[in-house]
Design a protein around this motif. Structure first.
Motif, PDB file in Angstrom:
ATOM      1  N   VAL A   2      -2.792   2.312  -1.077  1.00 15.20           N
ATOM      2  CA  VAL A   2      -2.013   1.106  -1.341  1.00 15.20           C
ATOM      3  C   VAL A   2      -1.341   1.252  -2.699  1.00 15.20           C
ATOM      4  O   VAL A   2      -1.997   1.547  -3.702  1.00 15.20           O
ATOM      5  CB  VAL A   2      -2.906  -0.149  -1.325  1.00 15.20           C
ATOM      6  CG1 VAL A   2      -2.089  -1.397  -1.657  1.00 15.20           C
ATOM      7  CG2 VAL A   2      -3.588  -0.298   0.038  1.00 15.20           C
ATOM      8  N   VAL A   3      -0.040   1.054  -2.732  1.00 17.75           N
ATOM      9  CA  VAL A   3       0.754   1.125  -3.959  1.00 17.75           C
ATOM     10  C   VAL A   3       1.387  -0.237  -4.193  1.00 17.75           C
ATOM     11  O   VAL A   3       1.875  -0.879  -3.255  1.00 17.75           O
ATOM     12  CB  VAL A   3       1.841   2.221  -3.853  1.00 17.75           C
ATOM     13  CG1 VAL A   3       2.758   2.205  -5.066  1.00 17.75           C
ATOM     14  CG2 VAL A   3       1.192   3.595  -3.684  1.00 17.75           C
ATOM     15  N   ASP A   4       1.364  -0.685  -5.435  1.00 17.65           N
ATOM     16  CA  ASP A   4       1.965  -1.975  -5.765  1.00 17.65           C
ATOM     17  C   ASP A   4       3.418  -2.006  -5.317  1.00 17.65           C
ATOM     18  O   ASP A   4       4.196  -1.095  -5.607  1.00 17.65           O
ATOM     19  CB  ASP A   4       1.888  -2.196  -7.282  1.00 17.65           C
ATOM     20  CG  ASP A   4       2.323  -3.592  -7.690  1.00 17.65           C
ATOM     21  OD1 ASP A   4       2.070  -4.549  -6.932  1.00 17.65           O
ATOM     22  OD2 ASP A   4       2.916  -3.728  -8.778  1.00 17.65           O
ATOM     23  N   GLY A   5       3.769  -3.053  -4.575  1.00 15.40           N
ATOM     24  CA  GLY A   5       5.137  -3.189  -4.084  1.00 15.40           C
ATOM     25  C   GLY A   5       5.375  -2.608  -2.709  1.00 15.40           C
ATOM     26  O   GLY A   5       6.516  -2.643  -2.214  1.00 15.40           O
ATOM     27  N   ASP A   6       4.349  -2.078  -2.060  1.00 18.90           N
ATOM     28  CA  ASP A   6       4.522  -1.555  -0.702  1.00 18.90           C
ATOM     29  C   ASP A   6       5.128  -2.617   0.206  1.00 18.90           C
ATOM     30  O   ASP A   6       4.770  -3.792   0.155  1.00 18.90           O
ATOM     31  CB  ASP A   6       3.168  -1.131  -0.112  1.00 18.90           C
ATOM     32  CG  ASP A   6       2.744   0.249  -0.563  1.00 18.90           C
ATOM     33  OD1 ASP A   6       3.563   0.964  -1.158  1.00 18.90           O
ATOM     34  OD2 ASP A   6       1.574   0.614  -0.306  1.00 18.90           O
ATOM     35  N   ARG A   7       6.037  -2.168   1.068  1.00 18.37           N
ATOM     36  CA  ARG A   7       6.666  -3.080   2.024  1.00 18.37           C
ATOM     37  C   ARG A   7       6.777  -2.374   3.376  1.00 18.37           C
ATOM     38  O   ARG A   7       7.402  -1.318   3.492  1.00 18.37           O
ATOM     39  CB  ARG A   7       8.049  -3.485   1.526  1.00 18.37           C
ATOM     40  CG  ARG A   7       8.677  -4.609   2.321  1.00 18.37           C
ATOM     41  CD  ARG A   7       9.850  -5.223   1.606  1.00 18.37           C
ATOM     42  NE  ARG A   7       9.757  -6.667   1.699  1.00 18.37           N
ATOM     43  CZ  ARG A   7      10.789  -7.496   1.560  1.00 18.37           C
ATOM     44  NH1 ARG A   7      11.993  -7.016   1.297  1.00 18.37           N
ATOM     45  NH2 ARG A   7      10.624  -8.783   1.664  1.00 18.37           N
ATOM     46  N   PHE A   8       6.157  -2.967   4.396  1.00 18.60           N
ATOM     47  CA  PHE A   8       6.177  -2.399   5.738  1.00 18.60           C
ATOM     48  C   PHE A   8       7.102  -3.199   6.650  1.00 18.60           C
ATOM     49  O   PHE A   8       7.202  -4.425   6.539  1.00 18.60           O
ATOM     50  CB  PHE A   8       4.775  -2.430   6.361  1.00 18.60           C
ATOM     51  CG  PHE A   8       3.813  -1.437   5.780  1.00 18.60           C
ATOM     52  CD1 PHE A   8       3.789  -0.124   6.240  1.00 18.60           C
ATOM     53  CD2 PHE A   8       2.923  -1.806   4.780  1.00 18.60           C
ATOM     54  CE1 PHE A   8       2.894   0.794   5.709  1.00 18.60           C
ATOM     55  CE2 PHE A   8       2.028  -0.895   4.254  1.00 18.60           C
ATOM     56  CZ  PHE A   8       2.009   0.407   4.709  1.00 18.60           C
ATOM     57  N   VAL A   9       7.742  -2.475   7.555  1.00 18.79           N
ATOM     58  CA  VAL A   9       8.406  -3.083   8.713  1.00 18.79           C
ATOM     59  C   VAL A   9       7.741  -2.519   9.950  1.00 18.79           C
ATOM     60  O   VAL A   9       7.648  -1.293  10.112  1.00 18.79           O
ATOM     61  CB  VAL A   9       9.914  -2.777   8.749  1.00 18.79           C
ATOM     62  CG1 VAL A   9      10.543  -3.308  10.033  1.00 18.79           C
ATOM     63  CG2 VAL A   9      10.606  -3.376   7.539  1.00 18.79           C
TER      64      VAL A   9
ATOM     65  N   LEU B 126       5.713  -6.934   6.050  1.00 12.66           N
ATOM     66  CA  LEU B 126       4.451  -7.111   5.331  1.00 12.66           C
ATOM     67  C   LEU B 126       4.586  -6.519   3.941  1.00 12.66           C
ATOM     68  O   LEU B 126       4.905  -5.338   3.791  1.00 12.66           O
ATOM     69  CB  LEU B 126       3.319  -6.415   6.097  1.00 12.66           C
ATOM     70  CG  LEU B 126       1.979  -6.264   5.396  1.00 12.66           C
ATOM     71  CD1 LEU B 126       1.344  -7.620   5.123  1.00 12.66           C
ATOM     72  CD2 LEU B 126       1.040  -5.379   6.224  1.00 12.66           C
ATOM     73  N   ASP B 127       4.341  -7.339   2.905  1.00 16.34           N
ATOM     74  CA  ASP B 127       4.443  -6.910   1.513  1.00 16.34           C
ATOM     75  C   ASP B 127       3.077  -6.921   0.848  1.00 16.34           C
ATOM     76  O   ASP B 127       2.206  -7.727   1.214  1.00 16.34           O
ATOM     77  CB  ASP B 127       5.352  -7.853   0.718  1.00 16.34           C
ATOM     78  CG  ASP B 127       6.784  -7.873   1.229  1.00 16.34           C
ATOM     79  OD1 ASP B 127       7.143  -6.997   2.049  1.00 16.34           O
ATOM     80  OD2 ASP B 127       7.535  -8.757   0.796  1.00 16.34           O
ATOM     81  N   ALA B 128       2.909  -6.073  -0.154  1.00 15.19           N
ATOM     82  CA  ALA B 128       1.662  -6.039  -0.926  1.00 15.19           C
ATOM     83  C   ALA B 128       1.977  -5.912  -2.405  1.00 15.19           C
ATOM     84  O   ALA B 128       2.798  -5.075  -2.807  1.00 15.19           O
ATOM     85  CB  ALA B 128       0.787  -4.873  -0.480  1.00 15.19           C
ATOM     86  N   HIS B 129       1.324  -6.738  -3.197  1.00 18.51           N
ATOM     87  CA  HIS B 129       1.464  -6.679  -4.653  1.00 18.51           C
ATOM     88  C   HIS B 129       0.093  -6.861  -5.280  1.00 18.51           C
ATOM     89  O   HIS B 129      -0.711  -7.669  -4.815  1.00 18.51           O
ATOM     90  CB  HIS B 129       2.398  -7.781  -5.165  1.00 18.51           C
ATOM     91  CG  HIS B 129       3.811  -7.624  -4.706  1.00 18.51           C
ATOM     92  ND1 HIS B 129       4.708  -6.771  -5.323  1.00 18.51           N
ATOM     93  CD2 HIS B 129       4.478  -8.203  -3.677  1.00 18.51           C
ATOM     94  CE1 HIS B 129       5.873  -6.834  -4.688  1.00 18.51           C
ATOM     95  NE2 HIS B 129       5.759  -7.688  -3.694  1.00 18.51           N
ATOM     96  N   PHE B 130      -0.166  -6.118  -6.342  1.00 18.83           N
ATOM     97  CA  PHE B 130      -1.397  -6.337  -7.083  1.00 18.83           C
ATOM     98  C   PHE B 130      -1.322  -7.698  -7.737  1.00 18.83           C
ATOM     99  O   PHE B 130      -0.274  -8.109  -8.233  1.00 18.83           O
ATOM    100  CB  PHE B 130      -1.612  -5.240  -8.122  1.00 18.83           C
ATOM    101  CG  PHE B 130      -1.798  -3.879  -7.514  1.00 18.83           C
ATOM    102  CD1 PHE B 130      -2.548  -3.715  -6.360  1.00 18.83           C
ATOM    103  CD2 PHE B 130      -1.229  -2.766  -8.086  1.00 18.83           C
ATOM    104  CE1 PHE B 130      -2.728  -2.460  -5.789  1.00 18.83           C
ATOM    105  CE2 PHE B 130      -1.396  -1.501  -7.528  1.00 18.83           C
ATOM    106  CZ  PHE B 130      -2.143  -1.353  -6.381  1.00 18.83           C
ATOM    107  N   ALA B 131      -2.455  -8.411  -7.731  1.00 19.23           N
ATOM    108  CA  ALA B 131      -2.443  -9.807  -8.149  1.00 19.23           C
ATOM    109  C   ALA B 131      -3.668 -10.114  -8.970  1.00 19.23           C
ATOM    110  O   ALA B 131      -4.576  -9.284  -9.131  1.00 19.23           O
ATOM    111  CB  ALA B 131      -2.393 -10.720  -6.916  1.00 19.23           C
ATOM    112  N   ALA B 132      -3.719 -11.392  -9.474  1.00 23.35           N
ATOM    113  CA  ALA B 132      -4.941 -11.883 -10.093  1.00 23.35           C
ATOM    114  C   ALA B 132      -6.012 -11.975  -9.027  1.00 23.35           C
ATOM    115  O   ALA B 132      -5.736 -11.942  -7.828  1.00 23.35           O
ATOM    116  CB  ALA B 132      -4.683 -13.250 -10.719  1.00 23.35           C
TER     117      ALA B 132
END
Length: 275
Positions: free
Chosen positions: A193-200, A250-256
């Motif tokens: 998993v990399v910060d900012g990953d975006r899947f279609v 689907l998006d992924a970002h590192f968060a609090a």
């Protein structure tokens, strides 16, 4: 097509929290009488199924696969063994249904789920058929899955160029599907998993109408998942809409951490929930 809404969830992992945001939509298209696609977008599993085998058979096949996989998603943890057991049960559902007597009845099953392995989050993509998973990283897009199709085999053998494959008369012929007489073991790809990953995740109704560069364009132009899904859907329909079209972004970002997340979500989003 009902307007998609963006949902969100904070997932706690030992290496840090991840905010997932996603949206999904499906449309019959401009030339089909019914929608044989089915979609599942429920954390942690995101799936597109494209049915085949006639007006009723295709709908039954895709719905059976998604229904069985939904039960897996509801457990909150997904493994390849869970996926394969669910698909085996879907095969039985399809074979036992009185309206799926055609040996050609079946469905693609393609998607991604979030897995926590030894404390490190990883993506697992899975694929049977010619629906696709794309990944956007650093403003570059790549197809993660490999099509199970006649034209892809010809491309891999060097007998057909990717450009020729787009117009090949056997473009709709797939070599693996979930159905009464087919195997149900997907291909898997594991990714960090990399910060900012975006899947279609999409059925071929999208890729028939948009090139990879077209998909990239709409992803870069629309930061919100629902807006990206809507833009791609409208473009696919305007370009002909020759098939059913199903899209998940689907998006992924590192968060609090989830314990620090706000209690209320923004408009159109679900409240974050700790994993």
């Amino acid at each position: 097509m009902p307007e998609p809404t963006t949902q969100s969830r904070i997932v706690d992992a030992p290496s840090g929290a991840i905010e997932l945001r996603w949206a999904a939509a499906t449309d019959t298209g401009r030339r089909r009488d019914s929608n044989q696609d089915a979609v599942l977008a429920e954390y942690p599993l995101f799936i597109v199924a494209d049915g085949m085998g006639g007006h009723i058979g295709g709908e039954i096949a895709s719905a059976s696969a998604v229904d069985r996989l939904r039960a897996v998603a509801e457990r909150g943890v997904v493994t390849p063994e869970d996926i394969e057991e669910a698909l085996e049960r879907a095969v039985g559902d399809i074979a036992d249904h009185p309206e799926t007597t055609d040996d050609g009845t079946g469905t693609t099953v393609t998607g991604v789920y979030l897995d926590i392995v030894d404390g490190e989050p990883q993506w697992i993509t899975l694929n049977i058929g010619d629906s696709r998973v794309y990944l956007l990283r650093d403003e570059a897009i790549a197809q993660v899955t490999t099509d199970h199709s006649v034209v892809q085999e010809l491309v891999a053998a060097g007998r057909l160029s990717p450009e020729e494959a787009e117009q090949h008369p056997y473009g709709n012929v797939i070599t693996r599907a979930v159905g009464p007489s087919d195997g149900v073991t997907p291909d898997y790809v594991r990714l960090d998993v990399v910060d900012g990953d975006r899947f279609v995740i999409c059925s071929d109704g999208l890729t028939k109408e948009l090139t990879d560069y077209g998909i990239l364009h709409f992803l870069l132009e629309n930061a919100d998942p629902a807006a990206a899904v809507t833009a791609m859907m409208h473009a696919a329909l305007e370009n002909g809409g020759r098939d059913n079209v199903t899209i998940i972004v689907l998006d992924a970002h590192f968060a609090a951490s989830a314990s620090d997340a706000p209690e209320a979500a923004g408009p159109g989003e679900s409240s974050p929930v700790a994993d």
